[in-house]
Design a protein around this motif. Sequence first.
Motif, PDB file in Angstrom:
ATOM      1  N   MET A 198       0.852  -1.183   0.000  1.00 31.01           N
ATOM      2  CA  MET A 198       0.000   0.000   0.000  1.00 31.01           C
ATOM      3  C   MET A 198       0.891   1.236   0.000  1.00 31.01           C
ATOM      4  O   MET A 198       1.854   1.320   0.744  1.00 31.01           O
ATOM      5  CB  MET A 198      -0.902  -0.035   1.233  1.00 31.01           C
ATOM      6  CG  MET A 198      -1.796   1.131   1.341  1.00 31.01           C
ATOM      7  SD  MET A 198      -2.969   1.092   2.726  1.00 31.01           S
ATOM      8  CE  MET A 198      -2.514  -0.290   3.702  1.00 31.01           C
ATOM      9  N   ASP A 199       0.551   2.197  -0.836  1.00 36.02           N
ATOM     10  CA  ASP A 199       1.334   3.416  -0.995  1.00 36.02           C
ATOM     11  C   ASP A 199       0.417   4.620  -0.785  1.00 36.02           C
ATOM     12  O   ASP A 199      -0.484   4.855  -1.585  1.00 36.02           O
ATOM     13  CB  ASP A 199       1.946   3.420  -2.407  1.00 36.02           C
ATOM     14  CG  ASP A 199       2.773   4.648  -2.701  1.00 36.02           C
ATOM     15  OD1 ASP A 199       3.190   5.353  -1.762  1.00 36.02           O
ATOM     16  OD2 ASP A 199       3.004   4.920  -3.894  1.00 36.02           O
ATOM     17  N   TYR A 237      -2.618   3.902  -3.160  1.00 36.06           N
ATOM     18  CA  TYR A 237      -2.542   2.908  -4.227  1.00 36.06           C
ATOM     19  C   TYR A 237      -2.245   1.532  -3.651  1.00 36.06           C
ATOM     20  O   TYR A 237      -1.516   1.402  -2.669  1.00 36.06           O
ATOM     21  CB  TYR A 237      -1.411   3.250  -5.212  1.00 36.06           C
ATOM     22  CG  TYR A 237      -1.667   4.470  -6.047  1.00 36.06           C
ATOM     23  CD1 TYR A 237      -2.506   4.415  -7.160  1.00 36.06           C
ATOM     24  CD2 TYR A 237      -1.046   5.671  -5.752  1.00 36.06           C
ATOM     25  CE1 TYR A 237      -2.734   5.544  -7.938  1.00 36.06           C
ATOM     26  CE2 TYR A 237      -1.267   6.809  -6.525  1.00 36.06           C
ATOM     27  CZ  TYR A 237      -2.109   6.734  -7.623  1.00 36.06           C
ATOM     28  OH  TYR A 237      -2.328   7.839  -8.387  1.00 36.06           O
ATOM     29  N   ASP A 238      -2.799   0.529  -4.293  1.00 36.81           N
ATOM     30  CA  ASP A 238      -2.444  -0.862  -4.042  1.00 36.81           C
ATOM     31  C   ASP A 238      -1.975  -1.406  -5.385  1.00 36.81           C
ATOM     32  O   ASP A 238      -2.795  -1.608  -6.288  1.00 36.81           O
ATOM     33  CB  ASP A 238      -3.650  -1.646  -3.520  1.00 36.81           C
ATOM     34  CG  ASP A 238      -3.328  -3.112  -3.271  1.00 36.81           C
ATOM     35  OD1 ASP A 238      -2.184  -3.418  -2.885  1.00 36.81           O
ATOM     36  OD2 ASP A 238      -4.225  -3.955  -3.473  1.00 36.81           O
ATOM     37  N   ASN A 239      -0.665  -1.585  -5.529  1.00 35.85           N
ATOM     38  CA  ASN A 239      -0.107  -2.040  -6.817  1.00 35.85           C
ATOM     39  C   ASN A 239      -0.609  -1.186  -7.986  1.00 35.85           C
ATOM     40  O   ASN A 239      -1.168  -1.711  -8.948  1.00 35.85           O
ATOM     41  CB  ASN A 239      -0.418  -3.510  -7.064  1.00 35.85           C
ATOM     42  CG  ASN A 239       0.292  -4.404  -6.086  1.00 35.85           C
ATOM     43  OD1 ASN A 239       1.447  -4.156  -5.731  1.00 35.85           O
ATOM     44  ND2 ASN A 239      -0.377  -5.443  -5.627  1.00 35.85           N
ATOM     45  N   GLN A 240      -0.464   0.118  -7.869  1.00 34.96           N
ATOM     46  CA  GLN A 240      -0.837   1.077  -8.919  1.00 34.96           C
ATOM     47  C   GLN A 240      -2.344   1.289  -9.070  1.00 34.96           C
ATOM     48  O   GLN A 240      -2.779   2.085  -9.887  1.00 34.96           O
ATOM     49  CB  GLN A 240      -0.260   0.672 -10.284  1.00 34.96           C
ATOM     50  CG  GLN A 240       1.162   0.179 -10.277  1.00 34.96           C
ATOM     51  CD  GLN A 240       2.177   1.288 -10.092  1.00 34.96           C
ATOM     52  OE1 GLN A 240       1.981   2.373 -10.594  1.00 34.96           O
ATOM     53  NE2 GLN A 240       3.249   1.027  -9.382  1.00 34.96           N
ATOM     54  N   ILE A 241      -3.156   0.583  -8.290  1.00 32.12           N
ATOM     55  CA  ILE A 241      -4.614   0.741  -8.361  1.00 32.12           C
ATOM     56  C   ILE A 241      -5.037   1.741  -7.287  1.00 32.12           C
ATOM     57  O   ILE A 241      -4.730   1.546  -6.110  1.00 32.12           O
ATOM     58  CB  ILE A 241      -5.331  -0.603  -8.131  1.00 32.12           C
ATOM     59  CG1 ILE A 241      -4.946  -1.608  -9.216  1.00 32.12           C
ATOM     60  CG2 ILE A 241      -6.845  -0.401  -8.091  1.00 32.12           C
ATOM     61  CD1 ILE A 241      -5.367  -3.024  -8.901  1.00 32.12           C
ATOM     62  N   TYR A 285     -11.802  -2.682  -0.203  1.00 33.85           N
ATOM     63  CA  TYR A 285     -10.566  -2.483   0.559  1.00 33.85           C
ATOM     64  C   TYR A 285     -10.822  -2.015   1.988  1.00 33.85           C
ATOM     65  O   TYR A 285      -9.885  -1.779   2.742  1.00 33.85           O
ATOM     66  CB  TYR A 285      -9.658  -1.470  -0.151  1.00 33.85           C
ATOM     67  CG  TYR A 285      -9.027  -2.042  -1.397  1.00 33.85           C
ATOM     68  CD1 TYR A 285      -7.787  -2.673  -1.346  1.00 33.85           C
ATOM     69  CD2 TYR A 285      -9.667  -1.956  -2.617  1.00 33.85           C
ATOM     70  CE1 TYR A 285      -7.209  -3.196  -2.489  1.00 33.85           C
ATOM     71  CE2 TYR A 285      -9.094  -2.486  -3.774  1.00 33.85           C
ATOM     72  CZ  TYR A 285      -7.870  -3.105  -3.699  1.00 33.85           C
ATOM     73  OH  TYR A 285      -7.287  -3.631  -4.824  1.00 33.85           O
TER      74      TYR A 285
END
Length: 140
Positions: A1-2, A48-52, A77
């Motif tokens: 997670m970002d 983001y989660d893997n760019q999503i 999420y």
Amino acid sequence: MDVRVVETEQEMKDAYSVRREVFIEEQRVPEEIEIDDFEKEATHFIVYDNQIPIGAARLRYQEDYGKAERVCVLGSYRKKGVGESLMAKMEDVAKQHVDVMKLNAQTHAEPFYKRIGYKTYSDIFYDAGIPHVAMKKQLV
């Protein structure tokens, strides 16, 4: 997670896409209420989660406090720590400027905010036809 502060046009589009899905499509908030005149003055956040893109929020400074607004996480999420990470990032940014964070929480989210240290200081009121309470947290 970002979790990050929005810096690019694409990140802003992603933040709006999450807000649109949660507030406009899921909760039926009219778009003219969801997207308002304060967008340009706010600091926006995206998760983001893997760019999503999966979460978003904005932060505005008012008087002597920061105000968390438009905090949202995509349904699939929720209850996975995304909201807590998003709020922690906003609080880290805010405490460089203010000692208190405030927000208007939808009443169903009040237990979440209490769990991360917010205290309710209002009776229930309605915003966009949804019941809310005002909450605040001392940052320092």
